[in-house]
Write an enzyme that holds these catalytic residues in place. Structure first.
Site, PDB file in Angstrom:
ATOM      1  N   SER A   1       5.895  -2.108  -2.252  1.00 26.09           N
ATOM      2  CA  SER A   1       6.051  -2.546  -3.438  1.00 26.09           C
ATOM      3  C   SER A   1       4.951  -2.016  -4.458  1.00 26.09           C
ATOM      4  CB  SER A   1       6.126  -3.760  -2.702  1.00 26.09           C
ATOM      5  OG  SER A   1       5.140  -4.300  -2.315  1.00 26.09           O
TER       6      SER A   1
ATOM      7  N   LYS B   1       0.775  -0.370   7.026  1.00 21.13           N
ATOM      8  CA  LYS B   1       0.848  -1.156   6.265  1.00 21.13           C
ATOM      9  C   LYS B   1       1.719  -2.237   7.811  1.00 21.13           C
ATOM     10  CE  LYS B   1       3.883   0.021   2.686  1.00 21.13           C
ATOM     11  NZ  LYS B   1       3.279   1.756   2.890  1.00 21.13           N
ATOM     12  N   THR B   2       2.936  -1.114   7.706  1.00 21.93           N
ATOM     13  CA  THR B   2       3.404  -1.207   9.358  1.00 21.93           C
ATOM     14  C   THR B   2       2.154  -1.236  11.059  1.00 21.93           C
ATOM     15  OG1 THR B   2       5.231   0.696   8.454  1.00 21.93           O
ATOM     16  CG2 THR B   2       5.327  -0.313  10.622  1.00 21.93           C
TER      17      THR B   2
ATOM     18  N   GLY C   1       0.889  -1.069  -0.045  1.00 22.64           N
ATOM     19  CA  GLY C   1      -0.235   0.102  -0.140  1.00 22.64           C
ATOM     20  C   GLY C   1       0.598   1.046   0.059  1.00 22.64           C
ATOM     21  N   LEU C   2       0.159   2.381  -0.003  1.00 17.14           N
ATOM     22  CA  LEU C   2       0.518   3.660  -0.058  1.00 17.14           C
ATOM     23  C   LEU C   2       1.601   3.552   0.904  1.00 17.14           C
ATOM     24  CD1 LEU C   2      -1.605   6.011  -1.418  1.00 17.14           C
ATOM     25  CD2 LEU C   2       0.386   4.908  -2.784  1.00 17.14           C
ATOM     26  N   SER C   3       3.129   5.273   1.348  1.00 18.49           N
ATOM     27  CA  SER C   3       3.712   5.376   2.317  1.00 18.49           C
ATOM     28  C   SER C   3       2.282   6.159   3.389  1.00 18.49           C
ATOM     29  CB  SER C   3       4.411   5.894   2.016  1.00 18.49           C
ATOM     30  OG  SER C   3       4.991   6.914   3.266  1.00 18.49           O
ATOM     31  N   GLY C   4       2.538   4.905   4.299  1.00 20.81           N
ATOM     32  CA  GLY C   4       1.277   6.341   5.584  1.00 20.81           C
ATOM     33  C   GLY C   4      -0.209   5.045   5.420  1.00 20.81           C
TER      34      GLY C   4
END
Length: 177
Positions: free
Chosen positions: A86, A18-19, A12-15
């Site tokens: 990714s 995911k983390t 997915g996009l940054s932010g």
């Protein structure tokens, strides 16, 4: 909790979250006795793939290397959580084919929401032209067409996202409560 090796790929996009999701879920599974490793895109870039840039070729190589390590761990019975933007569908599919035991999680939040959450100011810098080739701004993000799970982090609470992933891993026989 019994388990077998699998790579769970959070894209997915940054932010997008995911983390956040992968770490919260990993904590729960580790507490239940699962062997689990997290390969976080930011950490991998400072170690395993140091020296790679952000061209399409370098991004693909970054994902291939993460996929290689994931495959080694997965075939040895470890649950692997990969948390990496990714952005390109083709390389994610290549890694899926190599690993086999692979579950794709699309962590989906609108670009505006990701920008709002951006504590590092990366989107702002990309919009100002200070960062070139930033995914979602001047480089594409190709959303998965058929992920095993989609987490809409702008619409659901963290616990709901965790439960969706847990349910899918159980359905697919990777974990047995």
């Amino acid at each position: 909790m019994e388990h077998r090796g699998v790579t769970v790929w959070f894209t997915g996009l940054s932010g997008a979250g995911k983390t956040t999701i992968s770490h919260a879920l990993a904590e729960r599974l580790k507490a239940a006795g699962c062997k689990l490793e997290i390969l976080d895109g930011d950490i991998v870039r400072t170690n395993l793939t140091k020296g790679l840039g952000f061209s399409k070729e370098d991004r693909d190589e970054n994902i291939r290397r993460i996929g290689f390590v994931s495959h080694l761990l997965t075939r040895n019975g470890v649950i692997v959580f990969v948390s990496a933007i990714s952005p390109y569908r083709e390389i994610r599919e290549e890694v899926r084919q190599r690993i086999g035991d692979f579950v794709e999680i699309f962590v989906n939040a609108p670009l505006e929401e990701c920008e709002r959450r951006d504590v590092k100011g990366l989107y702002q810098r990309a919009r100002a032209g200070e960062i070139k080739g930033f995914t979602g701004i001047d480089d594409p993000y190709e959303a998965p067409t058929n992920p095993e799970v989609e987490c809409r982090t702008d619409l659901e609470e963290l616990e709901e996202s965790i439960e969706k992933v847990m349910k899918k891993l159980t359905e697919l026989g990777y974990i047995t409560p």
